[in-house]
Write a protein that holds these residues in place. Structure first.
Motif, PDB file in Angstrom:
ATOM      1  N   ARG A   1       0.870  -1.170   0.000  1.00 24.83           N
ATOM      2  CA  ARG A   1       0.000   0.000   0.000  1.00 24.83           C
ATOM      3  C   ARG A   1       0.910   1.225   0.000  1.00 24.83           C
ATOM      4  NH1 ARG A   1      -1.910   0.750   5.417  1.00 24.83           N
ATOM      5  NH2 ARG A   1      -3.514  -0.817   5.068  1.00 24.83           N
ATOM      6  N   ILE A   2       0.727   2.094  -0.993  1.00 26.22           N
ATOM      7  CA  ILE A   2       1.578   3.281  -1.128  1.00 26.22           C
ATOM      8  C   ILE A   2       0.701   4.523  -1.083  1.00 26.22           C
ATOM      9  CG2 ILE A   2       3.244   4.487  -2.591  1.00 26.22           C
ATOM     10  CD1 ILE A   2       3.748   1.729  -3.949  1.00 26.22           C
ATOM     11  N   ARG A   3       1.002   5.431  -0.189  1.00 22.99           N
ATOM     12  CA  ARG A   3       0.343   6.735  -0.206  1.00 22.99           C
ATOM     13  C   ARG A   3       1.389   7.772  -0.591  1.00 22.99           C
ATOM     14  NH1 ARG A   3      -4.132   9.068   3.843  1.00 22.99           N
ATOM     15  NH2 ARG A   3      -5.305   7.670   2.483  1.00 22.99           N
ATOM     16  N   PHE A   4       1.161   8.413  -1.712  1.00 22.75           N
ATOM     17  CA  PHE A   4       2.080   9.410  -2.263  1.00 22.75           C
ATOM     18  C   PHE A   4       1.389  10.761  -2.231  1.00 22.75           C
ATOM     19  CE2 PHE A   4       3.538  11.381  -6.462  1.00 22.75           C
ATOM     20  CZ  PHE A   4       4.581  12.065  -5.863  1.00 22.75           C
ATOM     21  N   LYS A   5       1.835  11.628  -1.305  1.00 20.21           N
ATOM     22  CA  LYS A   5       1.221  12.947  -1.142  1.00 20.21           C
ATOM     23  C   LYS A   5       2.290  14.012  -1.350  1.00 20.21           C
ATOM     24  CE  LYS A   5      -1.912  15.530   1.873  1.00 20.21           C
ATOM     25  NZ  LYS A   5      -2.691  15.508   3.140  1.00 20.21           N
TER      26      LYS A   5
ATOM     27  N   MET B   1      -8.918  19.431  -2.739  1.00 17.98           N
ATOM     28  CA  MET B   1      -9.210  20.263  -3.905  1.00 17.98           C
ATOM     29  C   MET B   1      -9.983  21.513  -3.496  1.00 17.98           C
ATOM     30  SD  MET B   1      -8.674  20.463  -7.118  1.00 17.98           S
ATOM     31  CE  MET B   1      -8.259  18.797  -7.591  1.00 17.98           C
ATOM     32  N   GLN B   2      -9.630  22.645  -4.103  1.00 19.15           N
ATOM     33  CA  GLN B   2     -10.261  23.933  -3.798  1.00 19.15           C
ATOM     34  C   GLN B   2     -11.347  24.253  -4.827  1.00 19.15           C
ATOM     35  OE1 GLN B   2      -9.299  25.812  -1.009  1.00 19.15           O
ATOM     36  NE2 GLN B   2      -8.196  23.891  -0.595  1.00 19.15           N
ATOM     37  N   PRO B   3     -12.270  25.141  -4.480  1.00 21.89           N
ATOM     38  CA  PRO B   3     -13.243  25.597  -5.482  1.00 21.89           C
ATOM     39  C   PRO B   3     -12.525  26.196  -6.683  1.00 21.89           C
ATOM     40  CG  PRO B   3     -13.871  26.315  -3.280  1.00 21.89           C
ATOM     41  CD  PRO B   3     -12.502  25.733  -3.159  1.00 21.89           C
ATOM     42  N   LEU B   4     -13.185  26.184  -7.823  1.00 21.76           N
ATOM     43  CA  LEU B   4     -12.554  26.596  -9.070  1.00 21.76           C
ATOM     44  C   LEU B   4     -11.987  28.009  -8.993  1.00 21.76           C
ATOM     45  CD1 LEU B   4     -11.944  25.704 -11.931  1.00 21.76           C
ATOM     46  CD2 LEU B   4     -14.134  26.668 -12.656  1.00 21.76           C
ATOM     47  N   ASP B   5     -12.719  28.921  -8.357  1.00 18.77           N
ATOM     48  CA  ASP B   5     -12.245  30.305  -8.325  1.00 18.77           C
ATOM     49  C   ASP B   5     -11.061  30.492  -7.362  1.00 18.77           C
ATOM     50  OD1 ASP B   5     -13.644  29.815  -6.040  1.00 18.77           O
ATOM     51  OD2 ASP B   5     -14.823  31.670  -6.070  1.00 18.77           O
ATOM     52  N   ALA B   6     -10.791  29.471  -6.537  1.00 17.53           N
ATOM     53  CA  ALA B   6      -9.661  29.566  -5.591  1.00 17.53           C
ATOM     54  C   ALA B   6      -8.478  28.707  -6.017  1.00 17.53           C
ATOM     55  CB  ALA B   6     -10.121  29.147  -4.190  1.00 17.53           C
TER      56      ALA B   6
ATOM     57  N   LEU C   1      -3.797  17.171  -5.353  1.00 16.26           N
ATOM     58  CA  LEU C   1      -4.129  15.748  -5.303  1.00 16.26           C
ATOM     59  C   LEU C   1      -3.080  14.958  -4.534  1.00 16.26           C
ATOM     60  CD1 LEU C   1      -5.139  15.122  -9.034  1.00 16.26           C
ATOM     61  CD2 LEU C   1      -6.657  15.618  -7.117  1.00 16.26           C
ATOM     62  N   PHE C   2      -3.524  13.831  -3.979  1.00 17.43           N
ATOM     63  CA  PHE C   2      -2.577  12.806  -3.565  1.00 17.43           C
ATOM     64  C   PHE C   2      -3.155  11.456  -3.962  1.00 17.43           C
ATOM     65  CE2 PHE C   2      -5.204  13.453   0.221  1.00 17.43           C
ATOM     66  CZ  PHE C   2      -5.465  12.167   0.675  1.00 17.43           C
ATOM     67  N   TRP C   3      -2.317  10.425  -3.950  1.00 16.31           N
ATOM     68  CA  TRP C   3      -2.705   9.155  -4.546  1.00 16.31           C
ATOM     69  C   TRP C   3      -2.501   7.993  -3.575  1.00 16.31           C
ATOM     70  CZ3 TRP C   3      -0.360  13.104  -7.052  1.00 16.31           C
ATOM     71  CH2 TRP C   3      -0.984  13.600  -8.213  1.00 16.31           C
ATOM     72  N   ASP C   4      -3.465   7.072  -3.583  1.00 15.30           N
ATOM     73  CA  ASP C   4      -3.331   5.789  -2.898  1.00 15.30           C
ATOM     74  C   ASP C   4      -3.138   4.721  -3.966  1.00 15.30           C
ATOM     75  OD1 ASP C   4      -3.623   6.503  -0.151  1.00 15.30           O
ATOM     76  OD2 ASP C   4      -5.748   6.862  -0.514  1.00 15.30           O
ATOM     77  N   VAL C   5      -2.111   3.891  -3.779  1.00 15.64           N
ATOM     78  CA  VAL C   5      -1.756   2.896  -4.786  1.00 15.64           C
ATOM     79  C   VAL C   5      -1.657   1.526  -4.121  1.00 15.64           C
ATOM     80  CG1 VAL C   5      -0.057   2.228  -6.533  1.00 15.64           C
ATOM     81  CG2 VAL C   5      -0.417   4.656  -6.016  1.00 15.64           C
ATOM     82  N   ILE C   6      -2.231   0.518  -4.763  1.00 19.99           N
ATOM     83  CA  ILE C   6      -2.028  -0.866  -4.343  1.00 19.99           C
ATOM     84  C   ILE C   6      -1.207  -1.528  -5.446  1.00 19.99           C
ATOM     85  CG2 ILE C   6      -3.108  -3.055  -3.727  1.00 19.99           C
ATOM     86  CD1 ILE C   6      -3.584  -0.808  -1.732  1.00 19.99           C
TER      87      ILE C   6
END
Length: 702
Positions: A153-157, A191-196, A204-209
């Protein structure tokens, strides 16, 4: 691209190139070891990918050609040969040259790069032709047992500003996919609102198996250049040791808790309700849909793996570490040195004010903490000497081939640790000694066979701790030192007078005289008389000593005795008149009394009978021209120097002392017999004695 990230790539690339050289030399000795082939391939792949990522396109393009050939070797289409190893070592040197060119601003030798690439490309058609004809060039190595598949299990932030360093996180995820079946879930909770939204930031960050047989090192290699600019978690979630199918894996809540997405209290509150756990967590707003999807994907994937096979190995997580610049470590040690001096002052004041019991107690506690801090700070700068030893394998390989000799380098005690500064200063002296062993010591194969020896010679490097010092030995099984030739050359150069009677040990020490060489002609390796005198100066500059032993026809052994560190040393504090001096304790054997009667028995010669053996001594009061009358009973500090016992006469020996070394100012650096200074607890300055220089001056040596 940030200079800091570019420098991080260069530092990591240099470490990878050092490992690559070691792997290539091992692969030359074990061409059937597919593990070494895989290590070389992964290193090239990492340098190529990271080079492209950080803007080093020349390195990435060059390395791609090398990687292509090693892919053929991995697939059994090309065998490991001496030609391949030679080209690979040349490629390693070219990559290092390109790194250095990027720092100096001067272009690398493109012609030499093209020659190396042409050599690699010449190997590819031969491999393809062999594959077409079905006749391999060499017997194929025995098939290795299939590597165990482990699931991680890999969490890449990544940090939000990672784009500014030129890193594309997607390229890292693609590299993970090359390692095996890979399931990726992007987490958008930040994630922020579009105007921000700031388009230059990563939200983003990702969880990988990931299921792979490549091992933990291959995963670490993917993130090697971004590990300091991201949060990275790599956990083994299935090592193949369980064949449990179906519902054998963790429940959803357990996975979320293990990842840190939920607390125990939050899970307990949700378990009191009747809906599915994932729905409850989502409705409560504790996690988002992507987090639930990621955890469910992990749960399902592990169940599938355990249904597919039963395996027997277990992965391990590497210990966490942090990279710190050498300058910061040096500053830390300097500050600790200042603290040691202040602590000595505090202890002295506390002793003078003994009536204040609380002050004495505080001083003792500060002393204990200071000693612990000193030991830990010095330990941080300690490095295993094995990294230096491994560099010499290439030196022995190339130089012995140049001289038409067959020599093997063996090492022992690579785990022995020394201060990084000492290791750096040891490199050149060791190179000189090893080159001399190859050129002068070990004979050619024909000469060795004629003497009844094995065709191949041996040079053995060993390191071992000895108190507060390290003993490094360089031993060869060559011809040994020719005492008659050394004596004749010393007489010719007037290094010794005619008729001088010298022991073998004293004759061996002549090889360290400036300008001394027994070579009959000047070559690219030796003959100019420059080298061994530089070795001696460098070792004495480290407050070490050097000893030589040789046996005709059997070989030579050179032993270096080096202090563990140059920052803070154990020493002996002595006094002459009102002045105090410090001697490195590692060189001290014992202290004995010297009476006026014993001085008279010497009949004008500075000799003392110690346990039926004469020991020469130097009266420091006379040498340093210190005024005043010496006490009736003086003390002699007996030291070991080049295998001999010699003495230094002082008024009093005060005792052991923790010495923080301070360099002398530019005006005083040439003062004979002094190597530095230290500040004592009362604020006064004590000079550190250079014992070898004192005895050389006493004997009239330069």
């Amino acid at each position: 691209m940030s200079d800091a990230f570019a420098q991080a790539f260069k530092d990591e690339a240099r470490e990878l190139l050092a490992d690559l050289e070691e792997a290539l030399l091992e692969m030359e000795d074990n061409p059937a070891d597919l593990g070494l082939v895989g290590k070389v391939f992964r290193t090239m792949h990492t340098i190529k990918g990271s080079g492209a990522m950080f803007g080093f396109e020349d390195i990435a393009s060059f390395t791609h050609n090398v990687e292509t050939v090693y892919d053929l070797v991995r697939n059994g289409e090309l065998s490991v040969s001496k030609e391949l190893v030679n080209l690979s070592l040349a490629a390693r040197d070219r990559i290092l040259a390109m790194l250095e060119a990027s720092e100096s601003g001067l272009p690398a030798d493109a012609g030499r790069n093209d020659e190396v690439i042409k050599g690699f490309r010449a190997l590819v058609p031969a491999a393809k032709e062999a594959a077409k004809s079905g006749a391999p060039d060499a017997p194929e190595p025995e098939a290795a047992a299939p590597a165990q598949v482990v699931t991680y299990r890999i969490r890449f932030k990544p940090e939000p500003g990672i784009f500014a360093s030129g890193v594309n996180p997607l390229s890292l995820l693609r590299e993970l996919q090359d390692l095996g079946p890979c399931h990726v879930v992007a987490n958008t909770c930040d994630m922020q609102p579009l105007d921000a939204l700031d388009p230059e930031l990563c939200y983003l960050f990702w969880d990988v198996i990931l299921s792979t047989s490549a091992g933990r090192d291959a995963i670490d290699d993917v993130f090697i250049f971004v590990v300091d600019s991201c949060e990275l978690s790599i956990t083994v979630i299935d090592d193949g040791s369980s064949d449990e199918a179906g519902g054998g894996y963790k429940k959803l809540g357990e996975i979320l808790m293990e990842r840190g997405d939920l607390t125990q209290q939050q899970m307990d509150e949700l378990l009191g309700k009747q809906k599915k756990f994932g729905e409850l967590a989502l409705e409560a707003g504790l996690v988002n849909a992507a987090t639930i999807t990621s955890a469910l994907m992990e749960q399902q994937r592990v169940k599938e793996i355990r249904q597919e096979r039963q395996v027997q190995s277990q992965g391990q997580e590497a210990a966490s570490s942090i990279r710190v610049s050498a300058d910061k470590l040096d500053l830390l040690v300097n500050l600790v040195g200042e603290l040691v001096t202040v602590q000595a002052r505090l202890s002295l004041v506390a002793q003078e004010l003994k009536r204040h019991g609380e002050l004495v107690s505080v001083a003792e506690e500060v002393e204990r903490l200071t000693n612990d801090l000193r030991d830990n700070a010095l330990d941080i700068r300690m490095l295993p000497i094995g990294a230096t030893f491994s560099k010499f394998k290439r030196l022995v390989r190339d130089l012995s081939a140049e001289l038409g000799k067959e020599i093997e380098l063996t090492t022992e005690g690579a785990e022995t640790e020394l201060d990084k500064t000492v290791i750096e200063k040891l490199n050149d002296p060791l190179v000189h000694i090893i080159r001399n062993s190859i050129d002068h010591g070990v004979e050619t194969p024909e000469e060795r066979l004629a003497k009844g020896k094995s065709r191949s010679g041996n040079i053995h490097l060993a390191a071992v701790h000895s108190g507060d010092s390290v003993l490094i030995t360089i031993r060869d099984d060559g011809a040994g030192l020719n005492v008659d030739a050394i004596r004749a050359k010393a007489l010719e150069r007037k290094i010794i007078p005619q008729g001088a009677e010298l022991s073998d040990r004293e004759i061996w020490q002549l090889i360290f005289a400036p300008g001394f060489s027994t070579a009959s002609k000047v070559t690219s390796v030796s003959g100019r008389g420059v080298g061994m005198d530089v070795v001696k100066q460098a070792i004495e500059g480290l407050r070490g000593s050097i000893d030589v032993k040789s046996e005709p026809g059997r070989g030579t052994c050179i032993t270096l005795k080096i202090p563990l560190t140059l920052a803070i040393i154990e020493s002996l504090l002595v006094q002459i008149g009102k002045d105090r001096f410090v001697m490195p304790l590692a060189m001290v054997d014992e202290c004995i009394l010297l009476t006026e009667k014993e001085i008279e028995q010497g009949h004008g010669r500075d000799l003392l009978l110690v346990r039926e053996k004469l020991v020469p001594y130097v009266p420091l009061r006379k040498m340093f021209r210190i005024e005043g009358k010496a006490p009736a009973i003086q003390q002699v500090v007996i030291c070991q120097l080049e295998g001999k016992r010699v003495g230094l006469v002082v008024d009093w020996v005060i005792g052991e002392h923790q010495t923080v070394i301070k360099s002398l100012g530019r005006m005083y650096q040439q003062v004979e017999g002094m190597s530095g200074a230290t500040i004592l607890g009362d604020g006064s300055v004590a000079l550190i004695l250079d014992i070898p220089a004192i005895f050389n001056a006493a004997e009239g040596k330069p």
